[in-house]
Design a protein around this motif. Structure first.
Motif, PDB file in Angstrom:
ATOM      1  N   UNK A 196      22.432  73.079  29.444  1.00 16.96           N
ATOM      2  CA  UNK A 196      23.439  73.773  28.644  1.00 16.96           C
ATOM      3  C   UNK A 196      24.212  74.789  29.483  1.00 16.96           C
ATOM      4  N   UNK A 197      25.514  74.617  29.563  1.00 18.31           N
ATOM      5  CA  UNK A 197      26.338  75.492  30.389  1.00 18.31           C
ATOM      6  C   UNK A 197      26.434  76.909  29.825  1.00 18.31           C
ATOM      7  N   UNK A 198      26.265  77.069  28.525  1.00 15.17           N
ATOM      8  CA  UNK A 198      26.254  78.414  27.956  1.00 15.17           C
ATOM      9  C   UNK A 198      25.034  79.187  28.452  1.00 15.17           C
ATOM     10  N   UNK A 199      23.905  78.524  28.543  1.00 18.93           N
ATOM     11  CA  UNK A 199      22.688  79.161  29.055  1.00 18.93           C
ATOM     12  C   UNK A 199      22.849  79.485  30.538  1.00 18.93           C
ATOM     13  N   UNK A 200      23.459  78.582  31.290  1.00 18.86           N
ATOM     14  CA  UNK A 200      23.719  78.831  32.709  1.00 18.86           C
ATOM     15  C   UNK A 200      24.603  80.060  32.875  1.00 18.86           C
ATOM     16  N   UNK A 201      25.659  80.145  32.071  1.00 18.18           N
ATOM     17  CA  UNK A 201      26.564  81.295  32.140  1.00 18.18           C
ATOM     18  C   UNK A 201      25.825  82.584  31.790  1.00 18.18           C
ATOM     19  N   UNK A 202      25.022  82.546  30.737  1.00 21.69           N
ATOM     20  CA  UNK A 202      24.274  83.728  30.306  1.00 21.69           C
ATOM     21  C   UNK A 202      23.329  84.206  31.412  1.00 21.69           C
ATOM     22  N   UNK A 203      22.591  83.285  32.005  1.00 19.00           N
ATOM     23  CA  UNK A 203      21.681  83.653  33.086  1.00 19.00           C
ATOM     24  C   UNK A 203      22.442  84.159  34.305  1.00 19.00           C
TER      25      UNK A 203
ATOM     26  N   UNK B  54      17.210  75.770  38.409  1.00 16.89           N
ATOM     27  CA  UNK B  54      16.620  74.648  37.677  1.00 16.89           C
ATOM     28  C   UNK B  54      17.590  74.121  36.617  1.00 16.89           C
ATOM     29  N   UNK B  55      18.241  75.019  35.891  1.00 14.77           N
ATOM     30  CA  UNK B  55      19.193  74.597  34.870  1.00 14.77           C
ATOM     31  C   UNK B  55      20.376  73.855  35.485  1.00 14.77           C
ATOM     32  N   UNK B  56      20.848  74.331  36.628  1.00 12.16           N
ATOM     33  CA  UNK B  56      21.985  73.691  37.284  1.00 12.16           C
ATOM     34  C   UNK B  56      21.609  72.291  37.770  1.00 12.16           C
ATOM     35  N   UNK B  57      20.450  72.170  38.387  1.00 13.62           N
ATOM     36  CA  UNK B  57      19.995  70.870  38.899  1.00 13.62           C
ATOM     37  C   UNK B  57      19.823  69.877  37.753  1.00 13.62           C
ATOM     38  N   UNK B  58      19.280  70.356  36.643  1.00 12.71           N
ATOM     39  CA  UNK B  58      19.038  69.485  35.496  1.00 12.71           C
ATOM     40  C   UNK B  58      20.277  69.316  34.621  1.00 12.71           C
TER      41      UNK B  58
END
Length: 55
Positions: A24-31, A17-21
């Motif tokens: 924040x790339x920091x949140x994507x990296x953390x997940x 969902x984060x990638x599609x939307x």
């Protein structure tokens, strides 16, 4: 182990969902790193379980 598998599924959905939307790339990296860690735990457990059963 079902708990880890459930958490893996949850993190995959959230990450997708984060990638599609394009969030924040920091949140994507953390997940992504948390997901990697859980997948390693899951597979380490399965390999260990298989070795114990095979012995």
């Amino acid at each position: 182990m079902n708990n880890i598998y459930g958490e893996i599924d949850h993190l995959r959905e959230k990450l997708n969902q984060l990638i599609v939307e394009e969030e924040d790339f920091q949140e994507i990296y953390k997940l992504s790193t948390e997901l990697d860690r859980l997948i390693l735990l899951y597979y380490d457990y399965n390999v260990y379980s298989s070795q114990c059963v095979g012995s």
